[in-house]
Design a protein around this motif. Structure first.
Motif, PDB file in Angstrom:
ATOM      1  N   VAL A 165      10.896  -0.806  -8.855  1.00  0.00           N
ATOM      2  CA  VAL A 165      10.217  -1.228 -10.081  1.00  0.00           C
ATOM      3  C   VAL A 165       8.782  -0.712 -10.124  1.00  0.00           C
ATOM      4  O   VAL A 165       8.370  -0.068 -11.091  1.00  0.00           O
ATOM      5  CB  VAL A 165      10.239  -2.771 -10.216  1.00  0.00           C
ATOM      6  N   LEU A 166       7.990  -1.000  -9.097  1.00  0.00           N
ATOM      7  CA  LEU A 166       6.561  -0.681  -9.146  1.00  0.00           C
ATOM      8  C   LEU A 166       6.308   0.810  -9.323  1.00  0.00           C
ATOM      9  O   LEU A 166       5.337   1.211  -9.974  1.00  0.00           O
ATOM     10  CB  LEU A 166       5.862  -1.183  -7.879  1.00  0.00           C
ATOM     11  N   SER A 167       7.177   1.646  -8.768  1.00  0.00           N
ATOM     12  CA  SER A 167       6.975   3.089  -8.890  1.00  0.00           C
ATOM     13  C   SER A 167       7.244   3.602 -10.301  1.00  0.00           C
ATOM     14  O   SER A 167       6.932   4.755 -10.606  1.00  0.00           O
ATOM     15  CB  SER A 167       7.867   3.843  -7.886  1.00  0.00           C
ATOM     16  N   PHE A 168       7.815   2.761 -11.184  1.00  0.00           N
ATOM     17  CA  PHE A 168       8.025   3.142 -12.571  1.00  0.00           C
ATOM     18  C   PHE A 168       6.928   2.582 -13.484  1.00  0.00           C
ATOM     19  O   PHE A 168       6.999   2.738 -14.700  1.00  0.00           O
ATOM     20  CB  PHE A 168       9.398   2.663 -13.050  1.00  0.00           C
ATOM     21  N   VAL A 169       5.943   1.922 -12.893  1.00  0.00           N
ATOM     22  CA  VAL A 169       4.789   1.429 -13.641  1.00  0.00           C
ATOM     23  C   VAL A 169       3.681   2.461 -13.479  1.00  0.00           C
ATOM     24  O   VAL A 169       3.240   2.728 -12.368  1.00  0.00           O
ATOM     25  CB  VAL A 169       4.341   0.053 -13.105  1.00  0.00           C
ATOM     26  N   PRO A 170       3.216   3.081 -14.564  1.00  0.00           N
ATOM     27  CA  PRO A 170       2.357   4.257 -14.424  1.00  0.00           C
ATOM     28  C   PRO A 170       0.948   3.989 -13.918  1.00  0.00           C
ATOM     29  O   PRO A 170       0.324   4.881 -13.359  1.00  0.00           O
ATOM     30  CB  PRO A 170       2.328   4.845 -15.839  1.00  0.00           C
ATOM     31  N   LEU A 171       0.422   2.766 -14.098  1.00  0.00           N
ATOM     32  CA  LEU A 171      -0.959   2.494 -13.722  1.00  0.00           C
ATOM     33  C   LEU A 171      -1.036   1.528 -12.544  1.00  0.00           C
ATOM     34  O   LEU A 171      -0.390   0.474 -12.557  1.00  0.00           O
ATOM     35  CB  LEU A 171      -1.725   1.901 -14.904  1.00  0.00           C
ATOM     36  N   PRO A 172      -1.842   1.847 -11.520  1.00  0.00           N
ATOM     37  CA  PRO A 172      -2.019   0.907 -10.407  1.00  0.00           C
ATOM     38  C   PRO A 172      -2.481  -0.474 -10.863  1.00  0.00           C
ATOM     39  O   PRO A 172      -2.064  -1.490 -10.293  1.00  0.00           O
ATOM     40  CB  PRO A 172      -3.063   1.601  -9.525  1.00  0.00           C
ATOM     41  N   ALA A 173      -3.337  -0.540 -11.882  1.00  0.00           N
ATOM     42  CA  ALA A 173      -3.824  -1.838 -12.353  1.00  0.00           C
ATOM     43  C   ALA A 173      -2.684  -2.700 -12.900  1.00  0.00           C
ATOM     44  O   ALA A 173      -2.683  -3.922 -12.739  1.00  0.00           O
ATOM     45  CB  ALA A 173      -4.893  -1.639 -13.430  1.00  0.00           C
ATOM     46  N   HIS A 174      -1.708  -2.074 -13.545  1.00  0.00           N
ATOM     47  CA  HIS A 174      -0.566  -2.831 -14.052  1.00  0.00           C
ATOM     48  C   HIS A 174       0.381  -3.218 -12.923  1.00  0.00           C
ATOM     49  O   HIS A 174       1.032  -4.269 -12.985  1.00  0.00           O
ATOM     50  CB  HIS A 174       0.156  -2.022 -15.123  1.00  0.00           C
ATOM     51  N   ARG A 175       0.462  -2.395 -11.881  1.00  0.00           N
ATOM     52  CA  ARG A 175       1.243  -2.797 -10.701  1.00  0.00           C
ATOM     53  C   ARG A 175       0.626  -4.042 -10.073  1.00  0.00           C
ATOM     54  O   ARG A 175       1.339  -4.967  -9.662  1.00  0.00           O
ATOM     55  CB  ARG A 175       1.288  -1.653  -9.682  1.00  0.00           C
ATOM     56  N   ARG A 176      -0.694  -4.055 -10.004  1.00  0.00           N
ATOM     57  CA  ARG A 176      -1.374  -5.240  -9.467  1.00  0.00           C
ATOM     58  C   ARG A 176      -1.103  -6.459 -10.343  1.00  0.00           C
ATOM     59  O   ARG A 176      -0.870  -7.570  -9.840  1.00  0.00           O
ATOM     60  CB  ARG A 176      -2.879  -4.974  -9.354  1.00  0.00           C
ATOM     61  N   ALA A 177      -1.115  -6.280 -11.662  1.00  0.00           N
ATOM     62  CA  ALA A 177      -0.844  -7.403 -12.558  1.00  0.00           C
ATOM     63  C   ALA A 177       0.560  -7.959 -12.328  1.00  0.00           C
ATOM     64  O   ALA A 177       0.774  -9.175 -12.366  1.00  0.00           O
ATOM     65  CB  ALA A 177      -1.010  -6.969 -14.015  1.00  0.00           C
ATOM     66  N   MET A 178       1.524  -7.091 -12.063  1.00  0.00           N
ATOM     67  CA  MET A 178       2.892  -7.554 -11.798  1.00  0.00           C
ATOM     68  C   MET A 178       2.952  -8.328 -10.485  1.00  0.00           C
ATOM     69  O   MET A 178       3.663  -9.335 -10.376  1.00  0.00           O
ATOM     70  CB  MET A 178       3.852  -6.367 -11.783  1.00  0.00           C
ATOM     71  N   LEU A 179       2.220  -7.879  -9.478  1.00  0.00           N
ATOM     72  CA  LEU A 179       2.178  -8.603  -8.205  1.00  0.00           C
ATOM     73  C   LEU A 179       1.530  -9.969  -8.375  1.00  0.00           C
ATOM     74  O   LEU A 179       1.980 -10.967  -7.791  1.00  0.00           O
ATOM     75  CB  LEU A 179       1.420  -7.781  -7.160  1.00  0.00           C
ATOM     76  N   ASP A 180       0.467 -10.038  -9.188  1.00  0.00           N
ATOM     77  CA  ASP A 180      -0.180 -11.324  -9.453  1.00  0.00           C
ATOM     78  C   ASP A 180       0.804 -12.292 -10.110  1.00  0.00           C
ATOM     79  O   ASP A 180       0.845 -13.487  -9.781  1.00  0.00           O
ATOM     80  CB  ASP A 180      -1.398 -11.124 -10.357  1.00  0.00           C
ATOM     81  N   LYS A 181       1.601 -11.787 -11.038  1.00  0.00           N
ATOM     82  CA  LYS A 181       2.557 -12.649 -11.727  1.00  0.00           C
ATOM     83  C   LYS A 181       3.684 -13.066 -10.790  1.00  0.00           C
ATOM     84  O   LYS A 181       4.168 -14.207 -10.853  1.00  0.00           O
ATOM     85  CB  LYS A 181       3.106 -11.941 -12.968  1.00  0.00           C
ATOM     86  N   ALA A 182       4.111 -12.157  -9.909  1.00  0.00           N
ATOM     87  CA  ALA A 182       5.139 -12.519  -8.929  1.00  0.00           C
ATOM     88  C   ALA A 182       4.652 -13.657  -8.041  1.00  0.00           C
ATOM     89  O   ALA A 182       5.401 -14.590  -7.718  1.00  0.00           O
ATOM     90  CB  ALA A 182       5.505 -11.301  -8.084  1.00  0.00           C
ATOM     91  N   ARG A 183       3.394 -13.592  -7.632  1.00  0.00           N
ATOM     92  CA  ARG A 183       2.835 -14.653  -6.793  1.00  0.00           C
ATOM     93  C   ARG A 183       2.811 -15.985  -7.541  1.00  0.00           C
ATOM     94  O   ARG A 183       3.072 -17.039  -6.964  1.00  0.00           O
ATOM     95  CB  ARG A 183       1.423 -14.263  -6.344  1.00  0.00           C
ATOM     96  N   CYS A 184       2.500 -15.943  -8.831  1.00  0.00           N
ATOM     97  CA  CYS A 184       2.512 -17.169  -9.633  1.00  0.00           C
ATOM     98  C   CYS A 184       3.905 -17.796  -9.693  1.00  0.00           C
ATOM     99  O   CYS A 184       4.046 -19.013  -9.779  1.00  0.00           O
ATOM    100  CB  CYS A 184       2.041 -16.866 -11.053  1.00  0.00           C
ATOM    101  N   CYS A 185       4.931 -16.969  -9.660  1.00  0.00           N
ATOM    102  CA  CYS A 185       6.304 -17.467  -9.795  1.00  0.00           C
ATOM    103  C   CYS A 185       6.834 -18.090  -8.506  1.00  0.00           C
ATOM    104  O   CYS A 185       7.800 -18.856  -8.544  1.00  0.00           O
ATOM    105  CB  CYS A 185       7.235 -16.329 -10.210  1.00  0.00           C
ATOM    106  N   LEU A 186       6.243 -17.747  -7.367  1.00  0.00           N
ATOM    107  CA  LEU A 186       6.794 -18.155  -6.072  1.00  0.00           C
ATOM    108  C   LEU A 186       6.348 -19.558  -5.662  1.00  0.00           C
ATOM    109  O   LEU A 186       5.225 -19.990  -5.935  1.00  0.00           O
ATOM    110  CB  LEU A 186       6.357 -17.175  -4.980  1.00  0.00           C
ATOM    111  N   ARG A 187       7.236 -20.244  -4.945  1.00  0.00           N
ATOM    112  CA  ARG A 187       6.844 -21.445  -4.229  1.00  0.00           C
ATOM    113  C   ARG A 187       5.908 -21.038  -3.090  1.00  0.00           C
ATOM    114  O   ARG A 187       5.919 -19.882  -2.647  1.00  0.00           O
ATOM    115  CB  ARG A 187       8.069 -22.148  -3.637  1.00  0.00           C
ATOM    116  N   PRO A 188       5.134 -21.986  -2.543  1.00  0.00           N
ATOM    117  CA  PRO A 188       4.268 -21.639  -1.407  1.00  0.00           C
ATOM    118  C   PRO A 188       5.032 -21.082  -0.222  1.00  0.00           C
ATOM    119  O   PRO A 188       4.500 -20.274   0.542  1.00  0.00           O
ATOM    120  CB  PRO A 188       3.602 -22.977  -1.066  1.00  0.00           C
ATOM    121  N   SER A 189       6.290 -21.478  -0.060  1.00  0.00           N
ATOM    122  CA  SER A 189       7.100 -21.000   1.069  1.00  0.00           C
ATOM    123  C   SER A 189       7.989 -19.820   0.681  1.00  0.00           C
ATOM    124  O   SER A 189       8.883 -19.443   1.441  1.00  0.00           O
ATOM    125  CB  SER A 189       7.989 -22.135   1.592  1.00  0.00           C
TER     126      SER A 189
END
Length: 278
Positions: A165-189
């Motif tokens: 997925v991340l390699s199909f996102v053209p901008l590093p800043a948008h890859r970071r935004a996706m990682l931030d959102k993934a972290r929001c979705c996760l439980r602490p564990s």
């Protein structure tokens, strides 16, 4: 669209193989990677990306879209304790970002929410992760309208998967935004599984190792710690692995970073030189 995917047909076999490997790992994290022969230990230290290059990339990129606020760690739903004798273990809640064919849908022991920009099967919902609201009041519910995924709950997933997925996102800043959102979705564990193509790191052993380290640094800067790395998916007759895979846990504080960098990302000064013929 800010990020695009390869045409969904025909089914790329390596994608399904990597999805299957990640699915087994998601349900049984202790078994990741599956064999010691496939595992590559993570280095204790990692060279940082050149500061001037990172600053140049950051200046050239528009700011990422605003992310939905994460639920505070103290209020995020915690994973329940292991079941007692005679009790049934609850399914693993898995968010499959960029799912395409829904390889996790119907997997025993996995409760999957799968979505893609261009779903290839009716079991996969349609959504853009960069624009998907992450609500602090949904709990484990999801908001769906027809075939569209409208919102998911913050801190409600045991596993988030981003396979090719991340390699199909053209901008590093948008890859970071996706990682931030993934972290929001996760439980602490919870765990984030990132699987990327072998071309992420090539050009010789030293250069490839440096590229992997730089990419991992971008992953961890979003508040993750890499617990496992594996080279996976050797194709028939091939000697080299077909993909790189990380299991990351949200156990660090996010820090400023321009985003995971790929070999094909072009520095603005290099692009200007090429356009000017210099």
């Amino acid at each position: 669209a800010r990020h695009s995917r390869r045409p969904p047909l025909p089914v790329p076999p390596p994608k399904l193989a990597l999805h299957a490997a990640a699915a087994a790992s998601a349900a049984r994290p202790a078994l990741w990677p599956h064999s010691k022969a496939e595992a590559t230990p993570l280095p204790m230290s990692m060279p940082r990306a050149h500061p001037s290059a990172g600053a140049a990339r950051a200046r050239a990129q528009p700011p990422p879209p605003p992310s939905a606020p994460c639920a505070p760690a103290s209020s995020a739903p915690a994973s329940p304790p292991p079941p007692l004798a005679g009790e049934t273990r609850r399914p693993v809640r898995l968010l499959d970002v960029g799912s395409s064919f829904g390889a996790f849908c119907g997997v025993d022991g996995v409760q999957c929410v799968a979505f893609d920009l261009a779903p290839a099967t009716p079991t996969v919902l349609r959504a853009d992760f960069l624009e998907l609201p992450i609500s602090t009041d949904l709990g484990e519910d999801v908001r769906i309208e027809g075939s569209n995924l409208l919102a998911v709950g913050a801190g409600s997933f045991d596993v988030v998967v981003m396979s090719l997925v991340l390699s199909f996102v053209p901008l590093p800043a948008h890859r970071r935004a996706m990682l931030d959102k993934a972290r929001c979705c996760l439980r602490p564990s919870g765990s984030l599984f990132v699987i990327e193509k072998a071309a992420l790191a090539s050009g010789g052993r030293a250069a490839g190792r440096g590229q992997l380290d730089a990419f991992r640094e971008g992953l961890e800067a979003a508040g993750f710690v890499a617990r496992r790395y594996a080279a996976l998916g050797r194709l028939e007759g091939g000697r080299k692995p077909h993909a790189h895979a990380w299991r990351l846990v949200p156990e660090a504080e996010p820090r400023p970073h321009p985003g995971p960098w790929l070999r094909e990302d072009v520095l603005p000064e290099a692009a200007a030189t090429a356009e000017g013929g210099g």
